[in-house]
Write an enzyme that holds these catalytic residues in place. Sequence first.
Site, short mmCIF file in Angstrom:
data_model
loop_
_atom_site.label_atom_id
_atom_site.label_comp_id
_atom_site.label_asym_id
_atom_site.label_seq_id
_atom_site.Cartn_x
_atom_site.Cartn_y
_atom_site.Cartn_z
N LYS A 34 -13.91 12.47 1.64
CA LYS A 34 -15.15 12.88 2.31
C LYS A 34 -16.04 11.67 2.47
O LYS A 34 -16.21 10.87 1.54
CB LYS A 34 -15.88 13.92 1.44
CG LYS A 34 -17.14 14.46 2.07
CD LYS A 34 -16.84 15.57 3.02
CE LYS A 34 -18.08 16.09 3.72
NZ LYS A 34 -18.55 15.18 4.79
N LYS A 46 -19.44 9.09 -6.42
CA LYS A 46 -20.51 10.07 -6.18
C LYS A 46 -19.97 11.50 -6.30
O LYS A 46 -20.61 12.37 -6.91
CB LYS A 46 -21.10 9.83 -4.79
CG LYS A 46 -22.45 10.44 -4.54
CD LYS A 46 -22.94 10.12 -3.14
CE LYS A 46 -23.14 8.63 -2.92
NZ LYS A 46 -23.75 8.34 -1.59
N LYS A 51 -14.99 6.61 4.03
CA LYS A 51 -16.10 6.09 4.85
C LYS A 51 -15.50 5.56 6.13
O LYS A 51 -14.38 5.06 6.17
CB LYS A 51 -16.87 4.99 4.13
CG LYS A 51 -18.14 4.54 4.83
CD LYS A 51 -19.18 5.66 4.90
CE LYS A 51 -19.79 5.97 3.56
NZ LYS A 51 -20.98 6.87 3.68
N ASN A 92 -34.34 8.61 8.87
CA ASN A 92 -34.20 10.01 8.49
C ASN A 92 -34.57 10.24 7.03
O ASN A 92 -35.41 11.08 6.70
CB ASN A 92 -32.76 10.46 8.75
CG ASN A 92 -32.55 11.93 8.46
OD1 ASN A 92 -33.19 12.78 9.05
ND2 ASN A 92 -31.67 12.23 7.52
N SER A 128 -23.23 18.55 2.31
CA SER A 128 -22.04 18.51 3.18
C SER A 128 -20.93 19.38 2.58
O SER A 128 -20.21 20.08 3.30
CB SER A 128 -21.55 17.08 3.35
OG SER A 128 -22.23 16.43 4.40
#
Length: 429
Positions: free
Chosen positions: A83, A107, A119, A234, A361
């Site tokens: 992911k 993470k 990534k 953001n 996510s």
Amino acid sequence: MAIDSLDLKKSEGLMEKDNSLTEFQETLREAAGILNYPPQVFEFLKKPMRFLEVSIPVRMDNGKTEIFQGYRAQHNDASGPTKGGIRFHPDVTPEEVKALAGWMSLKCGITGLPYGGAKGGIVCDPRKMSLDELERLSRGYVRAVSQIVGPTKDIPAPDMYTNSQIMAWMLDEYDHIREFDSPGFITGKPIALGGSKGRETATSKGVLYTLEMVCELKKLSLKNLRVIIQGFGNVGSYLAKYLYDLGAKVVGISDVLGGLYDENGLDIPYLLENRDSFGIVSNRFKNSITNQKLLEKECDVLIPAAISGVIHKQNASSLSCSIIIEAANGPTTKEALKILDEREILVVPDILANSGGVIVSYFEWCQNNQGYYWTEDTVDERLKEKIIESFLNVFNTSKQHGVNLKIAAYIEGIQKLAEASRLRGWLKC
């Protein structure tokens, strides 16, 4: 379409040479040593299991075809599918993408998600591209990597300078290739295409909840806490608004052109209303300062929320804060962290503090798989629960081993990767 962004260039001396992969590996080795793992654990986890480099031909609006370089790194899939986000940036490098994939693995381990890290990135400058060019580039990337990604293989997401619209184009291209609807292929999508409520603000909310935990441990009040946020894209902009609404004094913010500082607190609603689609607002004020000077201004909490390497050995001794919350990926170098530890400045590492994005996510992916969608309150409640649990685990590990929070976070993350790899029979540890 607004591209979530702050800095599309490495400027004003904020960046040292990109040593992100080396720093990831050095800290990983240190954590593995504390755990007394055999050398093969480090050798296995120091780089991605897979790394794909692709060339993406894109027809530009002027009729010419340009070739863009793209990358996808899959660090480790022992715990589940990989992911990780996809970034559009002119300075994307293979080393950066590999390091970010490794950080994402850690993470996911820290937060207990059934994922490994990945990534992706494309070397481009989205400011210089039209919407049609960005769409063609996004679709071209999916075609190039389609054989190694998917809802049970590798799930992409937004990252630096990509957003929900880009995710929508990528989803549509993947659906055309596979010839069936697959909302779980990608996260960070628009709500209308299966996105999750709360995803856009998730990273900022996670940083906020982390700061609240730090304040609780240090017996501080958020009200009137002086905060500088380096970055107004953001993550930084949402975070500034949350802190302002809670009564904190956001005394400084910055964008690619410079920073703004007011010891009495900035008018955050006004700045949000007047920034452009790239998060730039400092050019509207004559009293703006450099990013470097802003980092050294007096505050209680400094939150780097833009690019990596902004806190380094040249400026670590000049910072005037007592707490650093890393909202960006890799904003503090290893040499700087040593100086900050000596100065007793608490640093909450990125792989803990900014994990809200991957947590929500994951929630989006779960909702896609279930075909049942949650309220925003449910998302926020579960996000906060995850952040608090992860923070306390890392904090307790730091006390147990007598190490800073960064090493403790690596210890927490590496243990899950190593255990999953051992159970599969890949490693002896």
